[in-house]
Every structure is written in C-alpha cells, then in structure tokens.
Motif scaffolding. Sequence first.
Motif, PDB file in Angstrom:
ATOM      1  N   THR A  24     -18.205  24.909   6.215  1.00 31.19           N
ATOM      2  CA  THR A  24     -19.832  24.581   5.927  1.00 31.19           C
ATOM      3  C   THR A  24     -20.542  25.097   6.642  1.00 31.19           C
ATOM      4  O   THR A  24     -20.443  25.034   8.168  1.00 31.19           O
ATOM      5  CB  THR A  24     -19.465  22.792   6.130  1.00 31.19           C
ATOM      6  OG1 THR A  24     -18.992  22.656   5.000  1.00 31.19           O
ATOM      7  CG2 THR A  24     -20.810  22.297   5.041  1.00 31.19           C
ATOM      8  N   PRO A  25     -21.137  25.729   6.835  1.00 32.45           N
ATOM      9  CA  PRO A  25     -22.459  26.851   7.965  1.00 32.45           C
ATOM     10  C   PRO A  25     -22.862  25.161   8.483  1.00 32.45           C
ATOM     11  O   PRO A  25     -23.829  24.331   7.609  1.00 32.45           O
ATOM     12  CB  PRO A  25     -23.437  27.274   7.392  1.00 32.45           C
ATOM     13  CG  PRO A  25     -22.659  27.049   5.494  1.00 32.45           C
ATOM     14  CD  PRO A  25     -21.680  25.987   5.640  1.00 32.45           C
ATOM     15  N   ILE A  26     -23.481  25.571   9.422  1.00 33.28           N
ATOM     16  CA  ILE A  26     -23.943  24.811  10.733  1.00 33.28           C
ATOM     17  C   ILE A  26     -25.614  25.771  10.825  1.00 33.28           C
ATOM     18  O   ILE A  26     -25.563  26.758  11.621  1.00 33.28           O
ATOM     19  CB  ILE A  26     -23.494  24.411  11.949  1.00 33.28           C
ATOM     20  CG1 ILE A  26     -22.378  23.917  11.905  1.00 33.28           C
ATOM     21  CG2 ILE A  26     -24.740  23.261  12.959  1.00 33.28           C
ATOM     22  CD1 ILE A  26     -20.860  24.190  13.174  1.00 33.28           C
ATOM     23  N   PRO A  27     -26.306  25.258  10.388  1.00 31.26           N
ATOM     24  CA  PRO A  27     -27.658  25.496  10.869  1.00 31.26           C
ATOM     25  C   PRO A  27     -28.320  25.509  12.211  1.00 31.26           C
ATOM     26  O   PRO A  27     -27.417  24.791  13.078  1.00 31.26           O
ATOM     27  CB  PRO A  27     -28.989  24.885  10.200  1.00 31.26           C
ATOM     28  CG  PRO A  27     -27.858  23.701   9.104  1.00 31.26           C
ATOM     29  CD  PRO A  27     -26.977  23.766  10.351  1.00 31.26           C
ATOM     30  N   VAL A  49     -12.999  17.508  11.470  1.00 29.97           N
ATOM     31  CA  VAL A  49     -14.194  17.887  11.893  1.00 29.97           C
ATOM     32  C   VAL A  49     -13.663  18.644  12.718  1.00 29.97           C
ATOM     33  O   VAL A  49     -14.417  18.176  14.000  1.00 29.97           O
ATOM     34  CB  VAL A  49     -15.383  16.807  11.330  1.00 29.97           C
ATOM     35  CG1 VAL A  49     -16.516  18.236  11.306  1.00 29.97           C
ATOM     36  CG2 VAL A  49     -15.634  16.229  10.081  1.00 29.97           C
ATOM     37  N   THR A  76     -14.965  22.661  14.679  1.00 32.27           N
ATOM     38  CA  THR A  76     -16.011  23.846  14.703  1.00 32.27           C
ATOM     39  C   THR A  76     -15.460  25.309  14.461  1.00 32.27           C
ATOM     40  O   THR A  76     -14.220  25.244  15.081  1.00 32.27           O
ATOM     41  CB  THR A  76     -17.207  24.277  15.655  1.00 32.27           C
ATOM     42  OG1 THR A  76     -17.406  22.911  15.761  1.00 32.27           O
ATOM     43  CG2 THR A  76     -17.725  25.425  15.663  1.00 32.27           C
ATOM     44  N   LEU A 131     -18.109  24.084  10.197  1.00 33.34           N
ATOM     45  CA  LEU A 131     -17.040  23.215  10.100  1.00 33.34           C
ATOM     46  C   LEU A 131     -15.631  23.973   9.081  1.00 33.34           C
ATOM     47  O   LEU A 131     -16.455  24.023   7.996  1.00 33.34           O
ATOM     48  CB  LEU A 131     -17.846  21.967   9.506  1.00 33.34           C
ATOM     49  CG  LEU A 131     -19.225  21.207  11.099  1.00 33.34           C
ATOM     50  CD1 LEU A 131     -19.769  20.609  10.226  1.00 33.34           C
ATOM     51  CD2 LEU A 131     -18.693  21.437  12.099  1.00 33.34           C
ATOM     52  N   MET A 132     -14.974  22.994   9.190  1.00 32.04           N
ATOM     53  CA  MET A 132     -13.582  22.974   8.678  1.00 32.04           C
ATOM     54  C   MET A 132     -13.265  21.461   8.819  1.00 32.04           C
ATOM     55  O   MET A 132     -13.624  20.542   9.340  1.00 32.04           O
ATOM     56  CB  MET A 132     -12.731  24.108   8.778  1.00 32.04           C
ATOM     57  CG  MET A 132     -11.579  23.116   9.765  1.00 32.04           C
ATOM     58  SD  MET A 132      -9.780  24.839   9.690  1.00 32.04           S
ATOM     59  CE  MET A 132      -9.832  24.054   8.473  1.00 32.04           C
ATOM     60  N   ASN A 133     -12.738  21.262   7.467  1.00 39.16           N
ATOM     61  CA  ASN A 133     -11.668  19.911   6.845  1.00 39.16           C
ATOM     62  C   ASN A 133      -9.909  19.828   7.922  1.00 39.16           C
ATOM     63  O   ASN A 133      -9.429  20.628   6.464  1.00 39.16           O
ATOM     64  CB  ASN A 133     -12.164  19.351   6.628  1.00 39.16           C
ATOM     65  CG  ASN A 133     -10.922  17.877   5.984  1.00 39.16           C
ATOM     66  OD1 ASN A 133     -10.436  17.136   6.969  1.00 39.16           O
ATOM     67  ND2 ASN A 133     -11.203  17.300   4.572  1.00 39.16           N
TER      68      ASN A 133
END
Lengths: 153, 698
Positions: free
Chosen positions: A41-44, A60, A62, A53-55
């Motif tokens: 999931t990109p971090i703005p 969670v 980075t 981010l990944m699970n």
Amino acid sequence: MFDEKKEVNNIEKYLLFELGKELYAIELLEVKEVITPPETTPIPKCQPYVCGLMNLRGLVLTIVDLRKKLNITQGPITPENAVIIFDLKNRLVGGVVDSIVKVINLKKDAIKPVPDDNTTGHHLKGVIEHENTLCLLIDANKMFESVPQKKAA
Amino acid sequence: MDDLDKEFKQDFLTEAKELLDSTERSFLELEQQPDDSSLINNIFRFAHNLKGTSRAVGFGQIAELTHNAENLLLKLKQGEMKANERTVNALLSFNDKVKEMVEGLQQDLDKQFEIAGLVLELEQICSNKIETIENETSDGAEGTDSDSDSPEESELVDVAPPSELFEEHPESTPEASPIIDEVQLAVDYELAKNGRQNFDSDDHDFPKVAASADLAQSNKDDQVEINPDALKDLEELYGISKDAEVTAIVKADVKVEAKVDAHINAREENKILVKPAVANESTKVASKEPLKEKEKEKEKENGKEREDETIRVSLMRLEKLNDLVGELVILQSVAEQALLQSSNSKIARSLGKLCKDIQDLSMSLRMVQVGPTFQKLNRTVRDTSKLLNKKVELKIIGETTEIDKIVLEKLGDPLVHIIRNAVDHGVETPDVRLASGKNETGIVEVMAFHEGNFLVIQVTDDGKGIDPKKITQKAIEKGILSKSQTITDQQAVELVFHPGFSTKEQVSEVSGRGVGMDVVKTNIESLGGSVKIQSRPGVGSAIRMVLPLTLAIIDGMQVICGNQHLIIPRIQVHEVTKLDPARLTIMTGRTPYYRLRDEVIPVFNLSKDFSIPSKMEPEIALIVRTGKATYAVAINDVERQQQVVVKPPTTETLSTKGIMGTTILSNGSPALILDLLEIYKNKIAKESISSVKTAGAA
C-alpha cells in the motif's frame, strides 16, 4: 567468559545478495526471513525509495527499495526480485533486493575494515572477500536508522 | 545479583507509587476528620512500612524523609498534636516529594534529591510541639530535652487496653477530660526524662489498673527501667498485629499492656495522675472501636481479594497479546471465507465467535478504573480553593467506570486543568455565592459513565457560568473575532477553547494564562475524543469529554481516495454528504467553497493535499467540525464503517504529518489511518487568517 565462547565459535553466517551488479552481505542474525515482493500500500508524501506498507501475517511493516535507497539502480520491482525482512533492534522492515545469492560461513576476523576514504557511508560494517570478489557488509540498523533523520533534515 | 537488586528496587517503587496515591487521599481526609484515629493509624503504618522497606532496598533518602514524617505522624497518632492545615500541608508536600523521588528513581536508581528543606520543616513542626510541651509542663518539671527517643517511648502511652474494660465506665471521660492533656504531657515528659513512670496501681476505681493489678502488685515499690529497644519491639509487635487479625490485636494489646504495667511503679502519691490517664485512654478506646470494625471489614475485603487473585503484567506484554489477537482475528476472517466456500459454515461461525471472545477479553485486560485518577483531583480542588479562599466540594461519581490505561494516563493533565478552571473561573467566592442565594460551598462534580463504545467524563460546577457577551467582547478585543461577525451564545461559549483565550482580567497563579482549555481540547482530540462545553450564566458550566474506550481499536470510516483505501477516525467526521457541483464555487488561486445548507465552508481535496494519485473527480465530502473551523474534505467514496485495530505507524511513515497509524483491512491489505485534523491544521490556520483579513477589510 563470554569472550572465550565467541573465540570458540566465532564463525558466523552471512547472507549475500545483489543490488544491481554489486554484491552485498548482511549478518544472517539480522534477517528474519526472505519473501517474494508482496503487494504494498503506497504511503503518500514519503521518500521515493519507500515502496509502501505490507501485511506480514498481521504486522504492518514498511518495504524500502534498497536499490533506490543506496542509489544503485532505479528499475521497477519484478517478481524475480526478493524482499529481505530485516530484524532490527526494535522493529521489522523489508528491503527490496535484486536477488539473493547464498548464505556463507565466515570467521569473524575474516572481515576487513572498510577503507576510510570518506566516501563510504556509515552504514557499512566491513568488507568480505568472497570467491575472489569483494562484497560490502551492511549494518542494517544503521542503514535504516538514517531514514527518518534524512527526512527530518 | 545486581539484576535481582534492581528488580527489588523497581518492585518497591511501583508499590510505593500506588501507596502514595492512597496516602494522599488519607491526608486529605485527615484534614476533614482530624480525630479519625483509624486514618492516622493507617497512614502511620504506611509510613513505617515505607521507611523500613526503603531502607532495606537502599533508598536512604526516602527512609530519612519518611522517618521525619513518621515522627510527625506519631505525634498526631498520640493525640499530642491535632492535624491542622499546616501539618496537612507539610504531609502533603512530603507525599509529593516522595512521589517525585519515586518517579525519579524509576528513571535512575541512583538519583539523589534535595530533601533538607522538607526535613527541616517536618522537624520544625515536630519540635514546635515539643516546645509547647515544655511550656505546659514547666511548672512541674525541671527542664525538658527533646530527646529523639521520645516518640518510641511515648508509644507506650498510646497503647490502649482492650475496649471492653472501659465500656462500663463511660462517665469517667467527661470528669477527667480537662486535665487529660496535662497528664498526658506529664507522662510523656516523665517517660522521656527518666524512662519510668510513677503510677498508683492500687486505685481500684479504675479498671485498667484493676485488670493489671496482679502484675502491678508484684512490681510494687520496684523501679523498672524502660529499655528503649524493648519498647521498639513492642511498637513493632503492635504494628504487625494490627496487620493481622483483630483478635491478634486484642492479644497484643493485652500483652503490651501487661508489659506497660510491668513498668509501672506502684506508689501511692500520684492519684490524680492515674485518674485522667486512664480516662484519656478510655477516650482513645472509644475512637479505636470504629478502627476495629474497619479492620474487620478490611479483613473481609482481603478475603474477597484472595478469591480473585491478581498478578502484575507489564503493559508491553499485554500489547503484544493484543497484537497477536489482532493477527488471529484477521486470519480468522480469511479462514472464514474459505470455510464458507467449503460449506463448513458451522466451524466458521464457532471460530468467529471464539475469536471475538478472545479479542474482547484481551482488550479488557488493559482496562482500569478511573477512580484513582479522580481521587487525585481532590488534591487539586483543595489546593486551588485554599489559594483562592473559596469553599469547594468535589463530588465523584462513577469511580468504577473502566477505561484503557493509556487513555487514562493521558487524561490526568486535562482533568486537572478543567477542575482548576472550574474552581477558579466557575465557583464564586463564599460571599458572592451567599449574596446570589447559593450555598456557601461550591460543588464541582466529576462523573464518568459509558455511552456505547465511548467513555464520557463530565465536569460540572454550580458557579457563575460563562457570560457569552463578555466572552464575545473579549474575543473582539483579542482579534479572534471581527466586530461584524455575529455568533450564537453557544459559539461564544466555545471560544474558551480558542488558543490564546482567557477572560480572567489578571493572570492568576492557578489558571488564566489562556493555554489551559486549548491544551485540554488538543489533548483530548489527540486521544480521538471530543470536548464540548455548556454554560448558563449564574447557574454553572458543564464540560463533557467523550473518549474512546481504548486506543487499540477505533471506530473507523473506510474511504476511497484515488487508488487508496484509507481509514478516517469516525469521530472526526461530523457528517458525510454528496458533493453537489452546483453548490461548489471555484475561485482561481483560492480554496474552493461549498455551500452546505446556510454555511459556506472551504473544500479541501484529500488526494491533492495528501499526494494520492487520483484520476477521478471527488464525489463525496466529509464534513469536519472543529472548535476553530468547519470544512469539507473531498474524497471519492465511503465504503463502510468498522472498528479497526490501530497499529503504530512505521518509522518510515512517522515523518509524514497526518498519519495516525496503520491497520489491516478485512481483505488483508494494510491501510493508513489518517488524522484529518492534523493534515488540515495548517491550512485552516491560513484560511482563518485570510478570512479575518477580508472581514477586516470589509
């Protein structure tokens, strides 16, 4: 007492990996696991080398593209790449590398100090000679430590 | 070895901290009921324990300080001194100091502190009393030396015989009372000076003597030297037995008394002395009765506690447990999908239920009662009202309400602010109150209760309330409002939350720097809560704080912005509305405005402001209302509302303002939890400046 013990088994394991065409090493104890590149999931508003981010089974964390972070290459992430989950002092963080080479056993005193030429980063612990090539031993804690500092500046 | 030592010390500190909270409460009660001997005994026992234990684990400074406080307490215990404001103040500052030391030592086990000042003060209070003794007894005595052993020796006098002995002779009290003090003092003096007592044990009018007649008889005409060490043993024996069962106390009392009597030299010459001495003790017995009852109650309570034993667990391990349970729940939802497809719905349901139970339980482990935190406010009220010469009573309701420990910790300071404000700005001085037909004593009430998934804390006072006109006036003076702006009374009252606002003409020591309420609001909002204020001039004010029960789980709104799924805390969203293009005013170089019913509010585009790539135009607006402003945040869609497990932000996200944390969505992908208030804090500041400017220009 502890020193003696270390003398006896001062052989440690190191994980060798490639960033671009360069060979790097890290102490195996600092590696939690190696995975294939996950969905992120990109971090703005983050540094461009932060993939997102990944699970990892409920945690969670980075993912950082080490090739970009260390200014080696700028290529995209492909399924052939690997992600090393670094087990840092107080957290986990993932680093994208081009490929994993192998795990080697090495005596501690086989690690040579980093030549002091004022250009190498402080995140290097030493130099390892492997199959007639030199590879750089990375200090993972120091390498990731510098992330927030850089951004703060 | 070293580690063990450290562990002992840390354990001691943790326990001491808890004890200090309860003693502070006891000191305050003592001020209200200076004659409550059970209270004094409780405090004394604590001080004694603290002294012993702190010395044992090697905190010499705490031991030294406590020793001095103990001397003072002993005087109170014996009735030599009455608890007045000065002594309570000294005891409270002792309490504060030890607390400070304990906290300091928790950080650094070798820390040293400045305690000389307080030790001196405690000594002074103690020696003041000794001077009085000197004065009062000077006619019968040949000069007194305030010898440090005297507290232990005078302990003897405090030893009360079993109550039943006195119950038949209640009339002896009033007769003898006028000379009680003198006799008591004389006895003390004699003890201190000579280490012996001259009593007439043949006076059979008095049961104490009768009871001990045998012993005393045998000692007749004998001078018995009192050995200070033996006395110390007695004191300890006495102290320990109080901790044990009540029957043991009685036994100990009898024992002690026997020993006391053994020290009594039977002589005929001092009839007057004995009479009041016994009477004095009977009064003490009277006050001792409730103590014994209390002890019994305590015993029962202890019994209960034993049934439900507790252990200390570090918060870190609980957090780890919560993390793991969070993982379990996520895995469970994935498993549920798979199980449902394979038509194993029964297993899926049971698994889901079990997981929910486990999650609820693991969450409840972090919950603590608000009681202790509320009790600390007693102190705030006392100190503040004393300083301002007001009479204020604090009422506490809902002490057993539970809340997440971390939320509660962060709640302490805001509560103190609010209570201080209520006492300072709310409650009037006694004469003003009487003039306006109110009771002289103002009432500040703190109430906690649950409302859905939230904890509500309400602080009300019956003071003068907030005058909306005055506050509007002030706001205009300070440039917070422009003259042309008209606001409702409620909006005016809410101006107290505006940063840099204070209506108090003079900055007082207590409050009035205009940072208080602003900080309160910020703190509460940082906990994901909200603060509201209501006030009626002349009737009082009420401040209502709504807090999430736990920080580990929040009510989240899952939204889509650009290509991302994001979580926004539900509490930040006042309403959700569809963006109607007809109501949108776009101006070049300015934030677009939106007409929401009769309001005109700025619209911010989250995908632009938070650098989220987006191809679609936003269609939905989240309306955010803060004390300072109302604005719309445009997003693409709202997916659902759900409770999300909050995970801390990762190091790499820390530098990005507005990321409150991370979570894992039900599909297993991670998502960011955004703090809209934080993202738009600066924008709003700019907006309000420009709007004030335009208003000023107009």
